[in-house]
Design a protein around this motif. Structure first.
Motif, mmCIF file in Angstrom:
data_model
loop_
_atom_site.group_PDB
_atom_site.id
_atom_site.type_symbol
_atom_site.label_atom_id
_atom_site.label_comp_id
_atom_site.label_asym_id
_atom_site.label_seq_id
_atom_site.Cartn_x
_atom_site.Cartn_y
_atom_site.Cartn_z
ATOM 1 N N HIS A 212 116.695 40.264 114.639
ATOM 2 C CA HIS A 212 117.317 41.582 114.504
ATOM 3 C C HIS A 212 118.678 41.629 115.197
ATOM 4 N N VAL A 213 118.783 40.992 116.347
ATOM 5 C CA VAL A 213 120.076 40.937 117.041
ATOM 6 C C VAL A 213 121.118 40.270 116.151
ATOM 7 N N ARG A 214 120.748 39.149 115.549
ATOM 8 C CA ARG A 214 121.676 38.426 114.686
ATOM 9 C C ARG A 214 122.107 39.275 113.500
ATOM 10 N N ARG A 215 121.146 39.946 112.848
ATOM 11 C CA ARG A 215 121.482 40.764 111.689
ATOM 12 C C ARG A 215 122.318 41.976 112.081
ATOM 13 N N SER A 216 122.064 42.532 113.248
ATOM 14 C CA SER A 216 122.854 43.687 113.694
ATOM 15 C C SER A 216 124.303 43.299 113.933
ATOM 16 N N LEU A 217 124.531 42.168 114.574
ATOM 17 C CA LEU A 217 125.897 41.695 114.779
ATOM 18 C C LEU A 217 126.600 41.454 113.443
ATOM 19 N N LEU A 218 125.851 40.907 112.493
ATOM 20 C CA LEU A 218 126.432 40.605 111.187
ATOM 21 C C LEU A 218 126.786 41.876 110.433
ATOM 22 N N THR A 219 125.857 42.834 110.377
ATOM 23 C CA THR A 219 126.099 44.043 109.592
ATOM 24 C C THR A 219 127.147 44.937 110.237
ATOM 25 N N GLU A 220 127.301 44.860 111.559
ATOM 26 C CA GLU A 220 128.341 45.631 112.235
ATOM 27 C C GLU A 220 129.708 44.949 112.143
ATOM 28 N N GLY A 221 129.717 43.701 111.679
ATOM 29 C CA GLY A 221 130.983 42.986 111.523
ATOM 30 C C GLY A 221 131.579 42.497 112.823
ATOM 31 N N THR A 222 130.751 42.288 113.856
ATOM 32 C CA THR A 222 131.281 41.877 115.152
ATOM 33 C C THR A 222 131.138 40.386 115.426
ATOM 34 N N ALA A 223 130.118 39.754 114.858
ATOM 35 C CA ALA A 223 129.928 38.316 115.074
ATOM 36 C C ALA A 223 129.044 37.755 113.974
ATOM 37 N N VAL A 224 129.343 36.528 113.577
ATOM 38 C CA VAL A 224 128.534 35.822 112.583
ATOM 39 C C VAL A 224 127.924 34.599 113.257
#
Length: 275
Positions: A212-224
């Motif tokens: 979930h942390v990984r997907r949240s960073l991705l969907t917020e556009g802050t880190a891939v």
């Protein structure tokens, strides 16, 4: 959990080759120089010794790690790669080329005999005799666009030393990032990076939360970030390939992950809407 992929064990390989003993050339060993998940490198020289003893062919997948050959300080990590029968290289990684820039290197030209296959719709004899180029014998990918010109221009412009410098820079960045993680009280480090991939995870977090942390960073556009499941646990994966990355960028990335890890809950992450 799935068994963790570790470097190939020469003792186990020796047992397998002995059990499968057959005529020379009938056995094939596939070794890896830079695994996708963690960038691990098999003991290539030891594996080549065993292949020579048992008459087995050796293929080395150096799609990721092959770029280390450009580095004067890190090429020793691939000691033994020159003993392989065939080697794959993917220069869109440690070569900074287009994604299609893959290469197959062979020791024996006869291994490329498949490229001499003839098909009337690709290389009709009368068209070839008339001077029209055929599509076989020029590329493994036939009608798809070859990227060899871009590789040639890069090598001409930067040379082995220039590309090697870039390789060293991203590998150094990975070591620096690993030290930041190791010193952080809320993160676990998988291990010292073998190339430029760093695996880490928030201490005490379960696999679902990490996803979930990984997907949240991705969907917020802050880190891939990537992900890898090793040793029965899920890890966040940072593969560093930008030579212009700065130490401050790595600190900021770790701060982003730390902040997201402490604020994200599985419920909120599931309900979030990608932008």
């Amino acid at each position: 959990p799935k068994p963790a992929p570790h470097p190939l064990d020469p003792a186990a390989l020796a047992q397998a080759l002995t059990a499968l003993d057959g005529p020379p050339g009938t056995l094939l060993v596939a070794a890896t120089a830079g695994t996708t998940d963690a960038g691990l490198i098999d003991p290539l020289d030891d594996i080549a010794d065993l292949c020579a003893t048992h008459g087995a062919r050796l293929h080395i997948d150096a799609a990721y790690g092959g770029g280390l050959l450009f580095s004067d300080t890190r090429k020793e990590l691939l000691r033994g790669i020159d003993r392989a029968d065939t080697v794959t290289l993917d220069l869109h990684k440690l070569g900074w080329q287009p994604a299609a820039a893959g290469l197959l290197a062979v020791r024996d030209p006869h291994d490329l005999a498949a490229l001499t296959h003839r098909a009337d719709y690709l290389n009709a004899d009368d068209d070839t005799d008339a001077g029209l180029p055929d599509l076989l014998g020029r590329s493994l990918r036939t009608t798809r666009r070859p990227d060899i010109l871009k590789i040639a221009v890069t090598l001409k412009a930067l040379g082995r030393h220039g590309i090697g410098t870039l390789v060293d820079q991203v590998c150094d960045h990975a070591r620096h990032f690993a030290r930041l993680i190791e010193a952080h009280p809320r993160f676990d480090l998988y291990g010292t990076p073998a190339i430029s991939t760093v695996l880490f995870r928030p201490t005490g977090a379960d696999d679902t939360h990490i996803a979930h942390v990984r997907r949240s960073l991705l969907t917020e556009g802050t880190a891939v970030l990537g992900r890898a499941d090793l040793d029965g646990r899920r890890w966040l994966k940072a593969t560093l390939l930008n030579p212009h990355t700065r130490p401050d960028d790595l600190t900021a990335l770790l701060d982003l992950v730390d902040g997201q890890s402490r604020t994200t809950t599985p419920r909120l992450a599931e309900g979030s809407t990608p932008r």
